[in-house]
Design a protein around this motif. Sequence first.
Motif, mmCIF file in Angstrom:
data_model
loop_
_atom_site.group_PDB
_atom_site.id
_atom_site.type_symbol
_atom_site.label_atom_id
_atom_site.label_comp_id
_atom_site.label_asym_id
_atom_site.label_seq_id
_atom_site.Cartn_x
_atom_site.Cartn_y
_atom_site.Cartn_z
ATOM 1 N N MET A 1 39.733 29.154 49.616
ATOM 2 C CA MET A 1 40.955 29.311 50.668
ATOM 3 C C MET A 1 41.365 27.714 50.886
ATOM 4 N N SER A 2 42.763 27.812 50.798
ATOM 5 C CA SER A 2 43.314 26.649 50.884
ATOM 6 C C SER A 2 43.657 26.139 52.405
ATOM 7 N N THR A 3 43.437 24.942 52.874
ATOM 8 C CA THR A 3 43.870 24.359 54.057
ATOM 9 C C THR A 3 45.176 23.549 53.811
ATOM 10 N N SER A 4 45.533 22.920 55.065
ATOM 11 C CA SER A 4 46.842 22.083 54.924
ATOM 12 C C SER A 4 46.520 20.720 54.130
ATOM 13 N N THR A 5 45.217 20.603 53.857
ATOM 14 C CA THR A 5 45.062 19.362 53.006
ATOM 15 C C THR A 5 44.324 19.548 51.675
ATOM 16 N N THR A 6 44.139 20.743 51.302
ATOM 17 C CA THR A 6 43.548 21.217 50.033
ATOM 18 C C THR A 6 44.360 22.560 49.613
ATOM 19 N N ALA A 7 44.166 22.788 48.176
ATOM 20 C CA ALA A 7 44.774 23.986 47.492
ATOM 21 C C ALA A 7 43.685 24.676 47.178
ATOM 22 N N SER A 8 44.155 25.999 46.755
ATOM 23 C CA SER A 8 42.883 26.782 46.107
ATOM 24 C C SER A 8 43.639 27.372 45.015
ATOM 25 N N VAL A 9 42.278 27.832 44.151
ATOM 26 C CA VAL A 9 42.601 28.560 43.079
ATOM 27 C C VAL A 9 41.764 29.903 42.776
ATOM 28 N N SER A 10 42.454 30.773 42.102
ATOM 29 C CA SER A 10 41.719 32.143 41.622
ATOM 30 C C SER A 10 42.439 32.574 40.252
ATOM 31 N N THR A 11 41.752 33.240 39.434
ATOM 32 C CA THR A 11 42.187 33.631 38.340
ATOM 33 C C THR A 11 41.622 35.094 38.090
ATOM 34 N N HIS A 12 42.366 35.729 37.056
ATOM 35 C CA HIS A 12 41.704 36.998 36.319
ATOM 36 C C HIS A 12 42.071 37.298 35.277
ATOM 37 N N ILE A 13 41.417 37.796 34.162
ATOM 38 C CA ILE A 13 41.770 38.017 32.754
ATOM 39 C C ILE A 13 42.160 39.413 32.504
ATOM 40 N N LEU A 14 42.988 39.717 31.764
ATOM 41 C CA LEU A 14 43.233 40.939 31.229
ATOM 42 C C LEU A 14 43.335 40.840 29.623
ATOM 43 N N ASP A 15 42.488 41.677 28.976
ATOM 44 C CA ASP A 15 42.304 41.769 27.644
ATOM 45 C C ASP A 15 43.339 42.697 27.059
ATOM 46 N N SER A 45 31.956 29.763 36.489
ATOM 47 C CA SER A 45 31.687 31.311 36.840
ATOM 48 C C SER A 45 31.895 32.045 35.731
ATOM 49 N N ALA A 46 32.005 33.479 35.844
ATOM 50 C CA ALA A 46 32.156 34.279 34.816
ATOM 51 C C ALA A 46 33.052 35.360 35.497
ATOM 52 N N THR A 47 33.881 36.114 34.726
ATOM 53 C CA THR A 47 34.827 37.103 35.245
ATOM 54 C C THR A 47 33.850 38.326 35.290
ATOM 55 N N ASP A 48 34.110 39.005 36.392
ATOM 56 C CA ASP A 48 33.459 40.348 36.859
ATOM 57 C C ASP A 48 34.162 41.568 36.146
ATOM 58 N N ALA A 49 33.619 42.589 36.273
ATOM 59 C CA ALA A 49 34.027 43.861 35.707
ATOM 60 C C ALA A 49 35.555 44.279 35.754
ATOM 61 N N ASP A 50 36.216 43.446 37.155
ATOM 62 C CA ASP A 50 37.606 43.656 37.359
ATOM 63 C C ASP A 50 38.239 42.598 36.605
ATOM 64 N N GLY A 51 37.774 41.663 35.857
ATOM 65 C CA GLY A 51 38.291 40.532 35.035
ATOM 66 C C GLY A 51 38.417 39.297 36.004
ATOM 67 N N ARG A 52 37.950 39.233 37.061
ATOM 68 C CA ARG A 52 38.242 38.247 38.141
ATOM 69 C C ARG A 52 37.173 37.522 38.503
ATOM 70 N N CYS A 53 37.453 36.167 38.592
ATOM 71 C CA CYS A 53 36.199 35.166 39.191
ATOM 72 C C CYS A 53 36.644 34.969 40.719
ATOM 73 N N LYS A 54 35.511 35.349 41.395
ATOM 74 C CA LYS A 54 35.564 35.462 43.030
ATOM 75 C C LYS A 54 34.783 34.485 43.273
ATOM 76 N N ASP A 55 34.260 33.562 42.821
ATOM 77 C CA ASP A 55 33.362 32.754 43.235
ATOM 78 C C ASP A 55 33.475 30.943 42.870
ATOM 79 N N LEU A 56 34.902 30.894 42.421
ATOM 80 C CA LEU A 56 35.231 29.548 41.770
ATOM 81 C C LEU A 56 35.243 28.601 43.015
ATOM 82 N N PRO A 57 34.628 27.417 42.902
ATOM 83 C CA PRO A 57 34.414 26.432 44.075
ATOM 84 C C PRO A 57 35.704 25.886 44.560
ATOM 85 N N ALA A 58 35.827 25.460 45.845
ATOM 86 C CA ALA A 58 36.865 24.859 46.613
ATOM 87 C C ALA A 58 37.255 23.792 45.849
#
Length: 133
Positions: A1-15, A45-58
């Motif tokens: 989650m981003s705050t006013s002083t930080t950014a946040s990142v998420s990703t997913h992969i489609l084969d 982290s590693a991608t889950d069955a939906d191709g997403r990384c839900k636990d990337l650090p802040a």
Amino acid sequence: MSTSTTASVSTHILDTSAGRPAEGVAVRLAARAGAGADWRNLGASATDADGRCKDLPALPEGTTHVRLDFDTETYFARKQAAAQQDAPALRDSENGRPVFFPEVTITFAVVPGEHYHVPLLLNPFGYSVYRGS
């Protein structure tokens, strides 16, 4: 989650060669504070069955650049081993390797308060990336 002083990142992969999410791709996250600063590894982290990384650090406060490293070689080698009977998949492989790009590294700039979703469209011989929503 981003705050006013930080950014946040998420990703997913489609084969795109399978038309499915890419499960089990190892992803490393690094950040730096300024173009000339050293990269700081934040975690993996590693991608889950939906191709997403839900636990990337802040991202730490002051982050200006982010790097995502995707281990595509291991993913495609595992996929190829599971489908040995699929001879056409090896037909175009260079030197018998199941993937042309063994890793994909995406580096991008961030600003505090913003969320960056960075999808990766992947196949054994190419990839595309964009800023998602």
